[in-house]
Design a protein around this motif. Structure first.
Motif, short mmCIF file in Angstrom:
data_model
loop_
_atom_site.label_atom_id
_atom_site.label_comp_id
_atom_site.label_asym_id
_atom_site.label_seq_id
_atom_site.Cartn_x
_atom_site.Cartn_y
_atom_site.Cartn_z
N VAL A 215 37.88 44.47 36.76
CA VAL A 215 37.46 45.50 37.73
C VAL A 215 36.10 45.13 38.30
O VAL A 215 35.88 45.21 39.52
CB VAL A 215 37.42 46.90 37.05
CG1 VAL A 215 36.69 47.91 37.92
CG2 VAL A 215 38.82 47.37 36.71
N CYS A 216 35.18 44.71 37.44
CA CYS A 216 33.84 44.32 37.89
C CYS A 216 33.91 43.11 38.82
O CYS A 216 33.22 43.06 39.84
CB CYS A 216 32.95 44.01 36.70
SG CYS A 216 32.51 45.43 35.68
N GLU A 217 34.74 42.14 38.46
CA GLU A 217 34.87 40.94 39.29
C GLU A 217 35.51 41.26 40.64
O GLU A 217 35.14 40.66 41.66
CB GLU A 217 35.64 39.86 38.54
CG GLU A 217 34.84 39.29 37.39
CD GLU A 217 35.60 38.31 36.52
OE1 GLU A 217 34.92 37.51 35.87
OE2 GLU A 217 36.85 38.35 36.47
N THR A 218 36.43 42.20 40.65
CA THR A 218 37.02 42.64 41.92
C THR A 218 35.95 43.26 42.81
O THR A 218 35.86 42.95 44.00
CB THR A 218 38.16 43.64 41.67
OG1 THR A 218 39.21 42.98 40.97
CG2 THR A 218 38.70 44.21 42.98
N ALA A 219 35.12 44.11 42.22
CA ALA A 219 34.03 44.73 42.99
C ALA A 219 33.04 43.67 43.48
O ALA A 219 32.57 43.74 44.61
CB ALA A 219 33.32 45.78 42.13
N LEU A 220 32.74 42.69 42.64
CA LEU A 220 31.84 41.60 43.02
C LEU A 220 32.39 40.85 44.23
O LEU A 220 31.65 40.46 45.13
CB LEU A 220 31.64 40.64 41.85
CG LEU A 220 30.83 39.38 42.12
CD1 LEU A 220 29.39 39.73 42.49
CD2 LEU A 220 30.86 38.45 40.92
N GLY A 221 33.71 40.71 44.27
CA GLY A 221 34.35 40.02 45.39
C GLY A 221 34.54 40.88 46.63
O GLY A 221 35.15 40.46 47.59
N GLY A 222 34.00 42.10 46.60
CA GLY A 222 34.10 42.98 47.76
C GLY A 222 35.29 43.92 47.72
O GLY A 222 35.55 44.63 48.68
N GLY A 223 36.01 43.92 46.61
CA GLY A 223 37.17 44.79 46.47
C GLY A 223 36.77 46.23 46.16
O GLY A 223 35.59 46.57 46.09
N ALA A 224 37.78 47.03 45.97
CA ALA A 224 37.56 48.47 45.75
C ALA A 224 36.91 48.74 44.40
O ALA A 224 37.17 48.06 43.41
CB ALA A 224 38.90 49.20 45.83
#
Length: 109
Positions: free
Chosen positions: A63-72
């Motif tokens: 989840v954190c890596e998704t957010a880091l990549g600009g995801g939700a």
């Protein structure tokens, strides 16, 4: 300890906390570090009252890596909240063995 109030993943502190969590999870999975509860990534988050309760640390990291990549972001989280969670996970086991109060309250097998 201090709290980061205005944080985005581009800041050195936030990205370094996430990198540290990636390394902690990876070293634990590889058996370099060990804990009584098994690999860090397999422990479940609990008792935070958030949408991430019930997820494994591996899933929280994703989840954190998704957010880091600009995801939700999760609906009840900000970047600063995710960073604080990554910090708590990184500091959950002092010297890899001593279970902190936060870990005893929020991590389970």
């Amino acid at each position: 300890a201090y709290e980061i109030v205005d944080c985005d993943w581009s800041s050195d502190v936030c990205s370094s906390d996430l990198l540290a969590l990636r390394l902690n999870v990876g070293f634990s999975a590889a058996g370099v570090t060990q804990g009584a509860g098994g690999p860090l990534g397999s422990l479940k988050l609990t008792g935070t009252g958030t949408s991430l309760d019930g997820l494994t640390v591996d899933q929280v990291l994703a989840v954190c890596e998704t957010a880091l990549g600009g995801g939700a972001l999760p609906v009840d989280y900000t970047i600063a909240n995710l960073n604080a969670l990554a910090t708590n996970l990184n500091e959950a086991f002092d010297n890899g063995t001593v279970v902190t109060l936060w870990a005893s309250l929020h991590l389970t097998r």
